[in-house]
Design a protein around this motif. Structure first.
Motif, PDB file in Angstrom:
ATOM      1  N   ALA A 124      -3.693   5.872   6.387  1.00  0.00           N
ATOM      2  CA  ALA A 124      -4.075   4.465   6.176  1.00  0.00           C
ATOM      3  C   ALA A 124      -4.343   4.113   4.707  1.00  0.00           C
ATOM      4  CB  ALA A 124      -5.298   4.148   7.023  1.00  0.00           C
ATOM      5  N   VAL A 127       0.511   3.853   0.719  1.00  0.00           N
ATOM      6  CA  VAL A 127       1.519   2.791   0.866  1.00  0.00           C
ATOM      7  C   VAL A 127       2.911   3.420   0.848  1.00  0.00           C
ATOM      8  CG1 VAL A 127       2.550   0.732  -0.170  1.00  0.00           C
ATOM      9  CG2 VAL A 127       0.079   1.019  -0.218  1.00  0.00           C
ATOM     10  N   GLN A 148       0.269   1.743   4.997  1.00  0.00           N
ATOM     11  CA  GLN A 148       0.698   0.357   4.817  1.00  0.00           C
ATOM     12  C   GLN A 148       2.177   0.365   4.436  1.00  0.00           C
ATOM     13  OE1 GLN A 148      -0.383  -2.741   1.822  1.00  0.00           O
ATOM     14  NE2 GLN A 148      -2.391  -1.818   2.174  1.00  0.00           N
ATOM     15  N   ARG A 149       2.929  -0.589   4.958  1.00  0.00           N
ATOM     16  CA  ARG A 149       4.368  -0.588   4.681  1.00  0.00           C
ATOM     17  C   ARG A 149       4.748  -1.825   3.880  1.00  0.00           C
ATOM     18  NH1 ARG A 149       3.798   0.463  10.079  1.00  0.00           N
ATOM     19  NH2 ARG A 149       4.314  -1.692  10.633  1.00  0.00           N
ATOM     20  N   ARG A 150       5.560  -1.605   2.879  1.00  0.00           N
ATOM     21  CA  ARG A 150       6.123  -2.738   2.131  1.00  0.00           C
ATOM     22  C   ARG A 150       7.622  -2.495   2.046  1.00  0.00           C
ATOM     23  NH1 ARG A 150       1.993  -5.305  -1.290  1.00  0.00           N
ATOM     24  NH2 ARG A 150       0.070  -4.093  -1.119  1.00  0.00           N
ATOM     25  N   HIS A 163       6.222  -4.497  -5.552  1.00  0.00           N
ATOM     26  CA  HIS A 163       5.455  -3.735  -4.556  1.00  0.00           C
ATOM     27  C   HIS A 163       4.680  -2.587  -5.210  1.00  0.00           C
ATOM     28  CE1 HIS A 163       6.948  -6.047  -1.330  1.00  0.00           C
ATOM     29  NE2 HIS A 163       8.073  -5.406  -1.090  1.00  0.00           N
ATOM     30  N   SER A 167       0.549  -2.168  -5.286  1.00  0.00           N
ATOM     31  CA  SER A 167       0.026  -1.061  -4.463  1.00  0.00           C
ATOM     32  C   SER A 167      -0.875  -0.126  -5.250  1.00  0.00           C
ATOM     33  CB  SER A 167       1.193  -0.230  -3.910  1.00  0.00           C
ATOM     34  OG  SER A 167       2.097  -1.045  -3.240  1.00  0.00           O
ATOM     35  N   ALA A 170      -3.696   2.116  -3.866  1.00  0.00           N
ATOM     36  CA  ALA A 170      -3.442   3.087  -2.787  1.00  0.00           C
ATOM     37  C   ALA A 170      -3.764   4.510  -3.241  1.00  0.00           C
ATOM     38  CB  ALA A 170      -1.989   3.006  -2.359  1.00  0.00           C
TER      39      ALA A 170
END
Ligand code: PMP
Length: 394
Positions: A124, A127, A148-150, A163, A167, A170
Motif C-alpha cells: 500500500a 506506487v 497505488q496504480r498510475r 506520475h 509519486s 511513496a
C-alpha cells in the motif's frame, strides 16, 4: 436466481460476441505446432505462434525432454517450499547466466510470474506506474497488489514523468513496462524510461516475454538490445515463446527472488514446479540459442523481409519493430473476414479485436519465426495481397 438464469445471461453474451466478430474459436492442430501445421487434415502455414526460434519442435529439445521424462519421471509431487529438483535449479542458474543477473526464480507460466511478483513485492505504501498497453498479466499483477496504480498512455513519457513527480511520497516507485508490446510488436523506449526513473528515484520492472531470445545480439533480451545492464532492477519473462516450452521466470537480485519464493501466493500455494522434462527441454533450447546463432539472424532476416513486403503492398503495420507484425484493419468484422479468407488460402493467423485491443483497432497479428522458409513467407504474402484487395484494404 438459479443456474438456468446464469446460463441464459452468459449465453446471450456469447451470442453477442459471435455477432460482433469477437468470439474466439480455438483451432485444433493435429501433430506438432511449428511453422507448418495441420488442421482437420489440411496443411497451413502458421503465422500465429510465438515459437520464434523453432525450438518447440527441434529434435534436440524433444530428445532432451524425452530423456528427462525417463530419468526424473512425470511430475514433481510437491511445492517448491518443500523441495526443488536439481534440474529445475540448473535451469534457474542457466537463465540467470543468460539474463546476466544474480538469481532467477521459475514459475508455472509468464502470467503467474507477473501476478506473483508484482503482488508480492509491492504494498500500500508503494506506487506502480504502468503503461496502458501493458500485458493483461501485468495489469492483473498490479491490481492484485495493494500498491497505488498510475497508468500512462502508451509510451507517453511526459505523463510518465508527471506520475513520477506526483509519486515522490511513496516508499518505492516502480515503473512497469512490457519490453515488446504483444499486440503492436513495438519496443518500449527503455533507455528514456530508465533515465526518467533514475532521475526520480524509481526502479524499473520489464516484462521481456517477447524480447527474450529475440532482442539483443545474443538473444538476451531488451536490456542487451539497449545496453542497459545493471539499470533494470526486475525482469520477468516467459519460457513459452522463444524458448519453446512453458513456464515463466523472474530475473533479479537474490534478495528479490528469495522474498518472492517465501511469500508469493501464486508460487507458494501451487505445486509451482516446471515439470522436469520441460526444464530439460528448456536447457537444450538454451544450448541451441548459444550454439546456433544463425537462428536469431534468420529470425530477423525473415521479419524485416515480411514487414517490408507488407508495407510495400500498402498494409498498415503500425509501430512494429519485432517479429510481431500487426496488420491493422479497423473493424472486428473485417479482421474476422480477413483471417477466414486467409485460412481458405492455407494461411493460419489470429485476429484480435476489442476488448483485447481498443475499439476500432482490430488487427490480424502475424508472427514470424526463424523456422519459416522463404517459400512459406512468399506464399503468405501472396495470400495477404489477394485477401487485402478482396476486402479493399489495399
Ligand atoms: N507477458 C507478455 C507480454 C505476454 O505476451 C504473455 C503471453 N501472452 C505473458 C506475459 C504471459 O506468458 P505465458 O504465456 O507464459 O503465461
Amino acid at each position: 436466481m438459479g443456474f438456468g438464469q446464469l446460463k441464459q445471461r452468459l449465453q446471450q453474451e456469447l451470442d453477442a460476441f459471435q455477432q460482433e466478430g469477437r468470439f474466439y474459436s480455438s483451432a485444433l492442430f493435429s501433430g506438432m505446432q511449428g511453422p507448418r501445421i495441420v488442421i482437420q487434415g489440411r496443411p497451413y502455414i502458421n503465422l500465429a505462434s510465438n515459437n520464434y526460434l523453432g525450438f518447440a519442435q527441434d529434435p534436440r529439445v524433444i530428445q532432451a525432454a524425452a530423456m528427462a521424462l525417463k530419468q526424473y519421471g512425470f511430475g514433481s509431487g510437491n511445492g517448491r517450499l518443500v523441495a526443488t529438483m536439481e534440474i529445475q535449479a540448473t535451469l534457474e542458474r542457466r537463465l540467470a547466466t543468460l539474463k546476466q543477473c544474480e538469481a532467477v526464480l521459475t514459475f508455472q507460466t509468464g502470467y503467474d510470474t507477473n501476478l506473483g511478483t508484482l503482488s508480492t513485492l509491492f504494498g500500500a505504501e508503494d506506487v506502480l506506474i504502468s503503461d496502458a498497453a501493458n500485458h493483461a498479466s501485468i495489469i492483473d499483477g498490479c491490481r492484485f497488489s495493494a500498491a497505488q496504480r498510475r497508468v500512462y498512455p502508451h509510451n507517453d513519457l511526459t505523463t510518465l514523468e508527471k506520475h513520477l513527480r506526483d509519486s515522490q511520497n511513496a516508499r518505492t516507485i516502480c515503473v512497469v513496462t512490457d519490453g515488446v508490446f504483444s499486440m503492436d510488436g513495438d519496443i518500449a523506449p527503455l533507455p528514456e524510461i530508465v533515465n526518467l526513473a533514475e532521475a526520480y528515484g524509481a526502479i524499473v520492472y520489464v516484462d521481456d516475454a517477447h524480447g527474450d531470445g529475440v532482442l539483443g545480439s545474443q538473444g538476451r533480451g531488451i536490456v542487451e538490445h539497449f545496453q542497459l545492464h545493471g539499470r533494470v532492477a526486475i525482469e520477468v519473462g516467459t519460457l513459452s515463446k522463444a524458448f519453446g516450452g512453458v513456464g515463466g521466470f523472474l530475473a533479479s537480485d537474490a534478495t528479490i527472488t528469495s522474498y518472492v519464493f517465501q511469500r508469493s501466493r501464486p508460487f507458494t500455494f501451487s505445486t509451482g514446479h516446471l515439470p522436469p522434462m520441460v526444464a530439460a527441454g528448456l536447457l537444450a533450447a538454451l544450448d541451441l540459442l548459444e550454439e546456433e546463432p544463425q537462428r536469431l539472424k534468420r529470425l530477423w532476416e525473415n521479419t524485416v523481409y515480411f514487414r517490408q513486403r507488407l508495407k510495400e503492398l500498402g498494409f498498415q503495420t503500425g509501430a512494429s519493430a519485432t517479429p510481431i507484425i500487426p496488420l491493422l484493419v479497423g473493424e472486428a468484422v473485417t479482421a474476422t473476414a480477413f483471417v477466414e479468407q486467409l485460412r481458405s488460402e492455407g494461411i493460419f493467423a489470429q485476429a484480435f479485436s476489442y476488448p483485447v485491443v481498443a475499439q476500432g483497432a482490430a488487427r490480424i497479428r502475424m508472427i514470424i519465426s526463424a523456422a519459416h522458409s522463404q517459400e512459406d513467407l512468399a506464399r503468405a504474402l501472396q495470400a495477404c495481397e489477394r485477401v487485402g484487395k478482396n476486402l479493399r484494404l489495399i
